[in-house]
Design an enzyme around this catalytic site. Structure first.
Site, PDB file in Angstrom:
ATOM      1  N   GLN A 186      65.297   3.666  40.300  1.00  0.00           N
ATOM      2  CA  GLN A 186      66.300   4.722  40.164  1.00  0.00           C
ATOM      3  C   GLN A 186      66.351   5.610  41.406  1.00  0.00           C
ATOM      4  O   GLN A 186      67.375   6.227  41.699  1.00  0.00           O
ATOM      5  CB  GLN A 186      66.028   5.583  38.920  1.00  0.00           C
ATOM      6  N   THR A 219      63.939   4.521  28.829  1.00  0.00           N
ATOM      7  CA  THR A 219      63.551   5.906  29.086  1.00  0.00           C
ATOM      8  C   THR A 219      62.149   5.954  29.667  1.00  0.00           C
ATOM      9  O   THR A 219      61.446   4.943  29.747  1.00  0.00           O
ATOM     10  CB  THR A 219      63.554   6.730  27.784  1.00  0.00           C
ATOM     11  N   MET A 220      61.723   7.123  30.068  1.00  0.00           N
ATOM     12  CA  MET A 220      60.330   7.290  30.439  1.00  0.00           C
ATOM     13  C   MET A 220      59.452   6.971  29.228  1.00  0.00           C
ATOM     14  O   MET A 220      59.893   7.089  28.088  1.00  0.00           O
ATOM     15  CB  MET A 220      60.066   8.727  30.907  1.00  0.00           C
ATOM     16  N   ASP A 260      59.654  -1.201  41.497  1.00  0.00           N
ATOM     17  CA  ASP A 260      59.545  -0.187  40.446  1.00  0.00           C
ATOM     18  C   ASP A 260      60.152   1.131  40.917  1.00  0.00           C
ATOM     19  O   ASP A 260      60.338   1.350  42.114  1.00  0.00           O
ATOM     20  CB  ASP A 260      58.073   0.011  40.070  1.00  0.00           C
ATOM     21  N   GLU A 261      60.450   2.002  39.958  1.00  0.00           N
ATOM     22  CA  GLU A 261      61.087   3.300  40.221  1.00  0.00           C
ATOM     23  C   GLU A 261      62.373   3.112  41.023  1.00  0.00           C
ATOM     24  O   GLU A 261      62.702   3.905  41.912  1.00  0.00           O
ATOM     25  CB  GLU A 261      60.126   4.237  40.965  1.00  0.00           C
TER      26      GLU A 261
END
Length: 217
Positions: A89, A10-11, A86-87
């Site tokens: 998603q 999760t964040m 990274d990121e």
């Protein structure tokens, strides 16, 4: 053999911190890598963590071509042993397919970091494809906590402290912090129960102070 690895959580679970640490560890052993990110909270072309660490990165938008970028550098005499993404998603399905191809055909290790689901509890396109293709999917062991103290499993978007469930999928914001004013657009990690109830830390506090929640008059 090179591999495609996906680190997810999760964040607020430390994925960007881990991405920075992994890049540092490989560089300290003489390996040469490239760092990519998309829509980082610190701005374009930066990979940052909430601990205050950051490195320059290559910004990935929906039109970015990983294969062209990597092959272009290699044919010009560059060296690339690994990619830190990274990121992930926010990457497209096609971009994830290309990252898998880079691992398989160019023998370059690819390390992707990202969250699984958006604020509507739906799989991100990039994360879904990574689950389908990655050699290994790692769940980060640093668990984020809901305001109630339970393990946080869902990412919630807030506007002025109020949880919302509609809107654009990609809106840059940061996790709300205790003791600080709620940002206009922010994010909060919640357990499933409180995400279903749309109960953020702010709304729970307001409810606790309201006489309307008492069972008797």
């Amino acid at each position: 053999m090179a591999a495609l690895d996906f680190y997810s959580g999760t964040m607020d679970c430390g994925k960007s911190t881990l991405a920075l640490q992994l890049d540092h560890n490989h560089r300290s052993r003489g390996r040469v890598g490239r760092v990519f990110t998309s829509h980082d909270r610190a701005g374009e072309a930066t990979l940052s963590s909430r601990l205050g660490l950051s490195v320059d990165a290559i910004e990935v938008d929906e039109h970015f071509d990983f294969w062209q970028h990597v092959v272009g550098e290699l044919t010009q005499g560059g060296r690339i042993d690994y990619l830190v993404c990274d990121e992930a998603q926010f990457y497209t399905r096609h971009q994830i397919d290309v990252l898998a191809r880079i691992a398989d055909e160019l023998e370059i290790d690819v390390f992707c970091f990202g969250i699984l689901t958006d604020f509507r509890t739906r799989l991100f396109e990039g994360s879904g494809r990574l689950v389908e293709l990655a050699d290994r999917v790692h769940t980060l062991q640093v668990e984020a906590l809901c305001w109630c103290g339970e393990r946080a499993t869902h990412n919630a978007r807030t506007e002025d402290g109020v949880m919302i469930t509609e809107g654009e999928v990609i809106v840059v914001g940061d996790v709300e912090q205790t003791g600080l004013p709620a940002p206009t657009v922010g994010y909060e990690v919640l357990c499933r129960r409180h995400h279903r109830r749309r109960m953020t830390a702010a709304s729970a506090k307001a409810a606790a102070l309201s006489p309307d929640v008492l069972p008797f008059g």
